[in-house]
Design an enzyme around this catalytic site. Sequence first.
Site, mmCIF file in Angstrom:
data_model
loop_
_atom_site.group_PDB
_atom_site.id
_atom_site.type_symbol
_atom_site.label_atom_id
_atom_site.label_comp_id
_atom_site.label_asym_id
_atom_site.label_seq_id
_atom_site.Cartn_x
_atom_site.Cartn_y
_atom_site.Cartn_z
ATOM 1 N N LYS A 157 0.839 -1.208 0.000
ATOM 2 C CA LYS A 157 0.000 0.000 0.000
ATOM 3 C C LYS A 157 0.874 1.258 0.000
ATOM 4 O O LYS A 157 0.587 2.223 -0.703
ATOM 5 C CB LYS A 157 -0.936 -0.005 1.228
ATOM 6 C CG LYS A 157 -2.048 -1.044 1.115
ATOM 7 C CD LYS A 157 -2.885 -1.187 2.377
ATOM 8 C CE LYS A 157 -3.879 -2.349 2.218
ATOM 9 N NZ LYS A 157 -4.690 -2.625 3.407
ATOM 10 N N GLN A 211 -4.848 -1.665 9.727
ATOM 11 C CA GLN A 211 -4.715 -2.955 9.030
ATOM 12 C C GLN A 211 -5.278 -4.086 9.903
ATOM 13 O O GLN A 211 -4.961 -4.185 11.084
ATOM 14 C CB GLN A 211 -3.236 -3.207 8.689
ATOM 15 C CG GLN A 211 -2.979 -4.442 7.848
ATOM 16 C CD GLN A 211 -3.565 -4.366 6.435
ATOM 17 O OE1 GLN A 211 -3.737 -3.287 5.867
ATOM 18 N NE2 GLN A 211 -3.879 -5.508 5.862
ATOM 19 N N ASP A 245 -11.256 2.765 4.306
ATOM 20 C CA ASP A 245 -11.536 1.333 4.152
ATOM 21 C C ASP A 245 -13.036 1.075 3.990
ATOM 22 O O ASP A 245 -13.445 -0.009 3.556
ATOM 23 C CB ASP A 245 -11.091 0.576 5.413
ATOM 24 C CG ASP A 245 -9.771 -0.163 5.228
ATOM 25 O OD1 ASP A 245 -9.447 -0.525 4.090
ATOM 26 O OD2 ASP A 245 -9.090 -0.385 6.251
HETATM 27 N N1 GUN Z 1 -6.782 -6.893 5.892
HETATM 28 C C1 GUN Z 1 -7.062 -7.559 4.741
HETATM 29 N N2 GUN Z 1 -7.644 -6.727 3.841
HETATM 30 C C2 GUN Z 1 -7.738 -5.524 4.449
HETATM 31 C C3 GUN Z 1 -8.258 -4.269 4.012
HETATM 32 O O1 GUN Z 1 -8.768 -4.090 2.902
HETATM 33 N N3 GUN Z 1 -8.170 -3.258 4.927
HETATM 34 C C4 GUN Z 1 -7.623 -3.433 6.162
HETATM 35 N N4 GUN Z 1 -7.601 -2.378 6.993
HETATM 36 N N5 GUN Z 1 -7.154 -4.597 6.588
HETATM 37 C C5 GUN Z 1 -7.203 -5.626 5.733
#
Ligand code: GUN
Length: 287
Positions: free
Chosen positions: A55, A99, A122
């Site tokens: 990311k 996350q 998110d």
């Molecule tokens: N863990 C797996 N996919 C995601 C996501 O799209 N966002 C977040 N914050 N954690 C994740």
Amino acid sequence: MTTQLLDGNLIAKKIRNEISKIIEERILNKNKRIPHLGIILTGNHSSSITYVNHKIKECQKIGIESSLIHLPLNSLEEELLEEIKKMNKSPLIDGFIVQLPLEKHINQDKIILSINPKKDVDGFHPENFGKMALDMKAFFPATALGILTLLERYKIKIYGKHTVIIGRSRIVGRPISILMSRKNYLGNSTVTLTHSQTPNIEYYTKQADIIIVAVGIPRFLKGGMIKRGAIVIDVGIHNHEKKILGDVDFDTVYGKASYITPVPGGIGPMTRVMLLKNTLIAALNNR
Ligand code: GUN
């Protein structure tokens, strides 16, 4: 049957260019700061570290700023809440994510509820999730948005088609089931949401025009479980004996499906670029 790959890398690259252009035209030309994404990572879950690094790299590719707060293993829930409070308040941060998954001693619901919905890129906060379910403007979860966008860019009509989703997670299965059934030009699909307690999943998958597999089991969907010409979207990603596998058994599905997303290079890059898009939207909304 010829199976066409739905190339997430290619489409994500196009969308990154579109985002860069918008940042230049609508933000930088007006002498405003470049968009800034905050990321809070807890513990040392290896996949989470990999995802977060991806990311950050994606942000760098298009000139979005990012700040990472990495709390060590066994950090207290209060410490995480404190970092969220700072991100909620910071005028520099346009949007941020925490996350997932979190360690067991941390209450995930409490954490998600503490995020300012206006910065929840998110789309996990109930305010955004609820608005999404009610057809209101909101941040939509990146993977679901990535799936819809990939189908749209390949001009695959979902209107009137039967979509079977495998997996009811908050991050993928549930949001995509809502979005695909919406009364919207990127919706109007008839959706069946299957999950771990659905007996005889094959009964459903064999009827599906579109199958979205987000079940977290390597090679779960086999060629014998689909109808000829189905469109197959693979959300899974697993490291297996130096290979990267999806939730779809690619070798038996390829040749029977009309379209399939590869792993890697399918939904992963689409998810990452949709997070950038949500961050751009937050920057445009919040200033
Ligand atoms: N863990 C797996 N996919 C995601 C996501 O799209 N966002 C977040 N914050 N954690 C994740």
